[in-house]
Design a protein around this motif. Structure first.
Motif, mmCIF file in Angstrom:
data_model
loop_
_atom_site.group_PDB
_atom_site.id
_atom_site.type_symbol
_atom_site.label_atom_id
_atom_site.label_comp_id
_atom_site.label_asym_id
_atom_site.label_seq_id
_atom_site.Cartn_x
_atom_site.Cartn_y
_atom_site.Cartn_z
ATOM 1 N N GLY A 151 20.191 63.790 32.688
ATOM 2 C CA GLY A 151 20.161 64.645 34.465
ATOM 3 C C GLY A 151 18.857 64.445 33.944
ATOM 4 O O GLY A 151 17.687 65.095 34.724
ATOM 5 N N LEU A 152 18.786 63.378 33.332
ATOM 6 C CA LEU A 152 16.813 63.584 33.127
ATOM 7 C C LEU A 152 15.902 63.423 34.360
ATOM 8 O O LEU A 152 15.767 62.371 35.296
ATOM 9 C CB LEU A 152 16.019 62.597 31.667
ATOM 10 N N ARG A 153 14.761 64.445 34.257
ATOM 11 C CA ARG A 153 14.029 64.134 35.414
ATOM 12 C C ARG A 153 12.775 64.785 35.396
ATOM 13 O O ARG A 153 12.154 65.437 34.983
ATOM 14 C CB ARG A 153 14.671 65.337 37.041
ATOM 15 N N ASP A 154 11.972 63.819 35.447
ATOM 16 C CA ASP A 154 10.253 63.832 35.154
ATOM 17 C C ASP A 154 10.145 65.090 34.241
ATOM 18 O O ASP A 154 9.647 65.976 33.751
ATOM 19 C CB ASP A 154 9.600 64.927 36.616
ATOM 20 N N GLY A 155 10.130 64.375 32.603
ATOM 21 C CA GLY A 155 10.468 65.301 31.188
ATOM 22 C C GLY A 155 11.437 66.147 31.030
ATOM 23 O O GLY A 155 11.147 66.414 30.018
ATOM 24 N N THR A 156 12.065 66.754 32.222
ATOM 25 C CA THR A 156 13.172 67.361 31.924
ATOM 26 C C THR A 156 14.692 67.268 32.139
ATOM 27 O O THR A 156 14.929 66.464 33.054
ATOM 28 C CB THR A 156 12.356 68.586 33.140
ATOM 29 N N SER A 157 15.426 67.687 31.096
ATOM 30 C CA SER A 157 16.625 67.359 31.534
ATOM 31 C C SER A 157 17.832 68.763 31.707
ATOM 32 O O SER A 157 17.535 69.568 31.054
ATOM 33 C CB SER A 157 17.305 66.630 30.033
ATOM 34 N N ILE A 158 18.747 68.537 32.329
ATOM 35 C CA ILE A 158 19.234 69.610 32.280
ATOM 36 C C ILE A 158 20.210 70.160 30.754
ATOM 37 O O ILE A 158 20.065 70.795 30.525
ATOM 38 C CB ILE A 158 21.049 68.827 32.933
ATOM 39 N N ALA A 159 20.164 69.027 30.106
ATOM 40 C CA ALA A 159 21.031 69.110 28.850
ATOM 41 C C ALA A 159 20.448 67.384 27.959
ATOM 42 O O ALA A 159 20.217 66.789 28.709
ATOM 43 C CB ALA A 159 22.440 69.503 28.632
ATOM 44 N N GLU A 160 20.221 68.320 26.170
ATOM 45 C CA GLU A 160 19.655 66.283 25.285
ATOM 46 C C GLU A 160 20.792 67.091 24.468
ATOM 47 O O GLU A 160 20.856 68.638 23.950
ATOM 48 C CB GLU A 160 17.826 67.431 25.300
ATOM 49 N N ARG A 161 21.065 66.486 23.804
ATOM 50 C CA ARG A 161 22.509 66.211 22.690
ATOM 51 C C ARG A 161 21.829 65.183 21.829
ATOM 52 O O ARG A 161 21.531 63.940 22.428
ATOM 53 C CB ARG A 161 23.530 65.884 23.569
ATOM 54 N N ALA B 285 13.582 59.276 36.492
ATOM 55 C CA ALA B 285 14.741 59.860 36.908
ATOM 56 C C ALA B 285 15.013 58.932 37.173
ATOM 57 O O ALA B 285 15.326 57.531 37.974
ATOM 58 C CB ALA B 285 13.723 60.476 38.506
ATOM 59 N N LEU B 286 16.862 59.833 38.155
ATOM 60 C CA LEU B 286 17.499 58.738 38.380
ATOM 61 C C LEU B 286 17.566 58.019 39.700
ATOM 62 O O LEU B 286 16.786 58.562 40.572
ATOM 63 C CB LEU B 286 18.392 60.121 38.265
ATOM 64 N N SER B 287 17.969 56.596 39.827
ATOM 65 C CA SER B 287 17.754 56.260 41.174
ATOM 66 C C SER B 287 19.470 56.225 41.984
ATOM 67 O O SER B 287 20.026 55.159 40.600
ATOM 68 C CB SER B 287 17.251 55.000 41.356
ATOM 69 N N ARG B 288 19.614 55.965 43.094
ATOM 70 C CA ARG B 288 21.364 55.822 43.423
ATOM 71 C C ARG B 288 21.556 54.912 44.459
ATOM 72 O O ARG B 288 19.957 55.085 45.303
ATOM 73 C CB ARG B 288 21.534 57.051 43.692
ATOM 74 N N GLN B 289 22.047 54.043 44.245
ATOM 75 C CA GLN B 289 21.551 53.219 45.374
ATOM 76 C C GLN B 289 23.268 53.181 46.244
ATOM 77 O O GLN B 289 24.294 53.383 45.207
ATOM 78 C CB GLN B 289 22.485 51.880 44.676
ATOM 79 N N ARG B 290 23.630 54.029 47.165
ATOM 80 C CA ARG B 290 24.507 55.087 47.888
ATOM 81 C C ARG B 290 26.084 53.834 47.810
ATOM 82 O O ARG B 290 26.753 53.698 48.104
ATOM 83 C CB ARG B 290 23.968 55.742 49.344
ATOM 84 N N HIS B 291 25.507 51.968 48.671
ATOM 85 C CA HIS B 291 26.212 51.686 48.903
ATOM 86 C C HIS B 291 25.902 49.929 48.366
ATOM 87 O O HIS B 291 24.795 49.465 48.399
ATOM 88 C CB HIS B 291 26.662 51.511 50.598
ATOM 89 N N CYS B 292 26.737 49.604 47.428
ATOM 90 C CA CYS B 292 26.718 47.722 47.134
ATOM 91 C C CYS B 292 28.604 47.695 47.182
ATOM 92 O O CYS B 292 29.162 48.966 47.810
ATOM 93 C CB CYS B 292 26.279 47.967 46.030
ATOM 94 N N ASN B 293 28.747 45.712 46.580
ATOM 95 C CA ASN B 293 30.291 45.812 46.735
ATOM 96 C C ASN B 293 30.497 45.460 45.995
ATOM 97 O O ASN B 293 29.797 44.234 45.237
ATOM 98 C CB ASN B 293 30.131 45.281 48.054
ATOM 99 N N ILE B 294 31.488 45.579 45.177
ATOM 100 C CA ILE B 294 32.824 44.912 44.524
ATOM 101 C C ILE B 294 32.802 42.980 45.797
ATOM 102 O O ILE B 294 32.699 42.609 45.779
ATOM 103 C CB ILE B 294 33.941 45.020 44.363
ATOM 104 N N LEU B 295 32.216 42.067 44.236
ATOM 105 C CA LEU B 295 31.926 40.560 44.873
ATOM 106 C C LEU B 295 33.866 39.597 44.389
ATOM 107 O O LEU B 295 33.523 38.604 45.198
ATOM 108 C CB LEU B 295 30.356 40.004 44.934
ATOM 109 N N ALA B 296 33.366 40.305 43.008
ATOM 110 C CA ALA B 296 34.342 39.355 42.350
ATOM 111 C C ALA B 296 35.261 40.526 41.510
ATOM 112 O O ALA B 296 34.634 41.924 41.056
ATOM 113 C CB ALA B 296 34.571 38.302 41.338
ATOM 114 N N ALA B 297 37.034 40.292 41.266
ATOM 115 C CA ALA B 297 37.151 41.272 40.025
ATOM 116 C C ALA B 297 38.590 40.280 40.021
ATOM 117 O O ALA B 297 39.541 40.361 40.170
ATOM 118 C CB ALA B 297 37.361 43.133 40.541
ATOM 119 N N GLU B 298 38.461 40.063 38.061
ATOM 120 C CA GLU B 298 39.787 39.302 37.700
ATOM 121 C C GLU B 298 39.607 39.732 36.180
ATOM 122 O O GLU B 298 37.806 39.409 35.744
ATOM 123 C CB GLU B 298 39.753 37.979 38.061
ATOM 124 N N GLU B 299 40.790 39.607 35.820
ATOM 125 C CA GLU B 299 40.746 39.126 33.799
ATOM 126 C C GLU B 299 39.500 40.435 33.432
ATOM 127 O O GLU B 299 38.935 39.973 32.066
ATOM 128 C CB GLU B 299 40.076 37.902 33.267
#
Length: 273
Positions: free
Chosen positions: A92-102, A169-183
């Protein structure tokens, strides 16, 4: 009925380039998780820092296990695994501060993944690695995500990642799609860039996302930019077994306490391996 793009079609028309030399910039509604409220629920996604070598994205799937891409854990020059001590996971790193660091204590990469070869579909299908943390992160700080399989082509997914221009900081794309799935290979129209390698691709199942893939590489399908990733359940099961069978790292010093020790000290003895 959803149309399934079969693997031979993907093989014929998909050109591949590994993420460190390629980016997809589609301006597809990325949202920066700028404050603590935005980050709530996504703390288990973090930045995997490789000392002096850049970073990737990674995700907790257990209190002490981080999922990422295999090509993130190999030295490009030597083509061997990094020393685990050079890796740090910042949840959860955000602007130099993380929730936890290991620190990282162990690395397991898919045996079928060959570092340093030109990217091909076989490498994408096995571009998965698991990292064991030196100390677990408690779920009250960052609740691990679980894996999911069985998503159909055309299904909606989301991506949460770090990347060039958004590394703090994390960026989130709320919606994208699976275009292909095989093997055991999946293609998405998600917005990814440098540093997005290893980022989790989520399907929404119930009230919380589950991980269906990790970002491995990028390329084009019928002239359209796509992100690529492997399916996970079989890969991750093998990696967990690999970690269990590997010898655990031993601390440099072991503290032993004994009752009635004759030493004039506190009774502690230190034995160096």
């Amino acid at each position: 009925m959803k149309q399934v793009i079969r693997y031979p079609v993907v093989l014929a028309f998909l050109s591949l380039i590994l993420l460190p030399t390629f980016a997809i910039a589609q301006s597809t509604g990325l949202a920066r998780l700028s404050d603590r409220d935005d980050l709530l629920g996504w703390e288990a996604v973090g930045r995997l820092d490789i000392r002096g070598r850049g970073y990737c994205s990674g995700t907790l799937i257990a209190p002490d296990l981080v999922l990422t891409a295999a090509h993130c854990v190999y030295d490009k020059k030597t083509k061997i695994l990094y020393d685990p001590k050079t890796l740090t996971f910042r949840a959860g790193l955000r602007d130099g501060t993380s929730i936890a660091e290991r620190a990282v204590s162990q690395i397991a990469a898919a045996e079928q993944f060959v570092p340093g070869v030109p990217l091909n579909l076989d490498m994408v299908r096995h571009d998965v690695a698991l990292l064991r943390l030196a100390e677990p992160i408690v779920s009250s700080d960052a609740d691990p995500f679980i894996l999911h399989s069985g998503q159909e082509v055309g299904g909606a997914v989301s991506v949460t990642s770090y990347g060039q221009g958004r590394s703090e900081a994390l960026s989130r794309q709320r919606h994208c799609n699976i275009l292909a799935a095989e093997e055991d290979l999946m293609a998405f129209d998600c917005d990814v860039t440098f540093g997005s390698s290893g980022a989790p691709v989520f399907a929404k199942v119930g009230s919380r996302g589950r991980i269906v893939s990790v970002i491995s590489g990028a390329g084009s399908l019928d002239g359209r930019p796509v992100a690529l990733g492997p399916s996970l359940p079989a890969n991750v099961a093998r990696l967990k077994l690999q970690l269990r069978n590997a010898p655990r790292p031993v601390p440099d010093q072991i503290k032993r306490l004994s009752v009635g020790d004759r030493n004039q000290s506190t009774g502690a003895k230190f034995i160096r391996n």
